[in-house]
Motif scaffolding. Structure first.
Motif, PDB file in Angstrom:
ATOM      1  N   GLU A 178     -41.048  56.011   5.069  1.00 23.37           N
ATOM      2  CA  GLU A 178     -42.482  56.117   4.819  1.00 23.37           C
ATOM      3  C   GLU A 178     -43.211  55.120   5.678  1.00 23.37           C
ATOM      4  O   GLU A 178     -42.655  54.095   6.094  1.00 23.37           O
ATOM      5  N   ALA A 180     -47.192  53.334   6.094  1.00 23.23           N
ATOM      6  CA  ALA A 180     -48.565  53.175   5.617  1.00 23.23           C
ATOM      7  C   ALA A 180     -49.492  53.816   6.645  1.00 23.23           C
ATOM      8  O   ALA A 180     -49.216  53.774   7.848  1.00 23.23           O
ATOM      9  N   THR A 187     -50.092  57.100   2.747  1.00 20.88           N
ATOM     10  CA  THR A 187     -48.693  57.012   3.159  1.00 20.88           C
ATOM     11  C   THR A 187     -48.246  58.333   3.768  1.00 20.88           C
ATOM     12  O   THR A 187     -48.576  59.395   3.239  1.00 20.88           O
ATOM     13  N   ARG A 248     -39.201  51.585   5.698  1.00 21.54           N
ATOM     14  CA  ARG A 248     -40.641  51.429   5.431  1.00 21.54           C
ATOM     15  C   ARG A 248     -41.302  50.836   6.657  1.00 21.54           C
ATOM     16  O   ARG A 248     -40.919  49.760   7.109  1.00 21.54           O
TER      17      ARG A 248
END
Ligand SMILES: *[C@@H]1O[C@H](CO)[C@@H](O)[C@H](O)[C@H]1NC(C)=O
Ligand SMILES: *[C@@H]1O[C@H](CO)[C@@H](O)[C@H](O)[C@H]1NC(C)=O
Ligand SMILES: *[C@@H]1O[C@H](CO)[C@@H](O)[C@H](O)[C@H]1NC(C)=O
Ligand SMILES: *[C@@H]1O[C@H](CO)[C@@H](O)[C@H](O)[C@H]1NC(C)=O
Ligand SMILES: *[C@@H]1O[C@H](CO)[C@@H](O)[C@H](O)[C@H]1NC(C)=O
Ligand SMILES: *[C@@H]1O[C@H](CO)[C@@H](O)[C@H](O)[C@H]1NC(C)=O
Length: 288
Positions: A178, A180, A187, A248
């Motif tokens: 994922e 931001a 997301t 992430r």
């Protein structure tokens, strides 16, 4: 890079078939001809369908063939890396049934579900572990509020990272991630996968080839999938996989980086028309 110009038996079907459904499954019915009821081809297909789903459930992947020319049937099934064994087995089992219902008596069928896909064909698709066939492309028709340049670059960066991880760091050749993004789409979620028999280099270049399609085909779209025989990805602005993100990434810096992995040239679109599938999604294919 290994972007193969393969003769594609499936591409022509895109010009013929009725509009695809907005929801799973999605199928390409091939152009290799039909088998007849009670033929050796049908018997080989039936026997493959009796063993391949169970085999796939163990490694989330199975490939095999049965019979001899001209009645030989090749099949390959891949389940999403976050599927469990029983969901995988029933997805592949459904795919054999669904493929034969949606492409009756067709020798060459590619059928895609959310959790798995199956290709069965009289063509030797196991001869090359890098032949990605004619990928199926699905997209969410909604546009992001960001510009195409910014959104597509973010999606490509995320998929490049998940692809690198899938290729190098996972024996399943599967990774989720994922990133931001912005206020409208906080997301972006992404998933990359290759068949687990591919080498890391082949996996990476297979995924690089289809990630390069994003600006040309999915500009600003809030979600898309490309599913080839050997590698696939999906991205969405909502979570769609189990088990949480393996990677992430922070929000992209402004101004955004150049989109996509380097030295990837998108192929010409030869798959024919776009197929409108209702409000939510459209699907189509390209020759690679
Ligand atoms: C194959 O079977 C389908 C469905 O029964 C039929 O529509 C199609 O015309 C057949 N194609 C050939 C080449 O016989
Ligand atoms: C399934 O696995 C068994 C045992 O490994 C093997 O003999 C068989 O050929 C496999 N069948 C298919 C269709 O992959
Ligand atoms: C396997 O996954 C399916 C759906 O993804 C879920 O409904 C089921 O409970 C899971 N089974 C096990 C044993 O975890
Ligand atoms: C998305 O944007 C394109 C132009 O960039 C426009 O043609 C299309 O209608 C838009 N789609 C939706 C669902 O708003
Ligand atoms: C793609 O990922 C690789 C690591 O797997 C990284 O070295 C490269 O910089 C990334 N490229 C882009 C454009 O994000
Ligand atoms: C793969 O793992 C190695 C070592 O654990 C790490 O250095 C590398 O960054 C990882 N690659 C990706 C693409 O996550």
């Amino acid at each position: 890079m290994a972007r193969h110009r393969v003769r594609c038996l499936l591409a022509a079907a895109l010009l013929l078939v009725a509009p695809m459904a907005a929801a799973q499954p999605w199928q390409f019915c091939g152009q290799s001809g039909n088998f007849s009821a009670n033929s050796a081809y049908q018997s080989n297909l039936r026997q493959l369908s009796a063993t391949l789903p169970k085999n796939a459930s163990a490694a989330l992947f199975a490939a095999g063939s049965l019979g001899t020319v001209p009645d030989i049937v090749y099949a390959l099934a891949l389940c999403r890396g976050d599927a469990n064994a029983s969901a995988c087995e029933s997805c592949v089992d459904n795919a054999f049934q669904g493929g034969q219902q949606l492409c009756p008596y067709n020798k060459d069928v590619f059928i895609v579900y959310d959790l798995c896909y199956l290709r069965f064909t009289n063509r030797n698709l196991l001869a090359s572990a890098t032949d990605n066939g004619s990928p199926m492309m699905l997209m969410n028709a909604q546009n992001a509020s960001a510009t195409a340049e910014v959104f597509d670059a973010a999606a490509a960066t995320l998929l490049n990272a998940t692809s690198g991880y899938a290729a190098a760091n996972s024996s399943r050749r599967f990774a989720t991630g994922e990133e931001a993004f912005d206020a409208a789409d906080p997301t972006i979620y992404g998933l990359s996968q290759c068949t687990p028999d591919m080498s890391p280099d082949d996996c990476r270049s297979c995924l690089g080839g289809i990630i390069a399609l994003i600006p040309q085909y999915f500009g600003r779209k809030r979600g898309a999938r490309v599913i080839g025989t050997r590698c696939n990805y999906r991205y969405e602005v909502y979570p769609f996989f189990a088990g949480g993100s393996m990677l992430r990434l922070p929000a992209p810096a402004a101004p955004p980086p150049a989109p996509g992995p380097a030295n990837m040239t998108p192929p010409a679109h030869t798959g024919g028309e776009l197929q409108i599938c209702g409000q939510k999604s459209v699907s189509f294919g390209v020759n690679l």
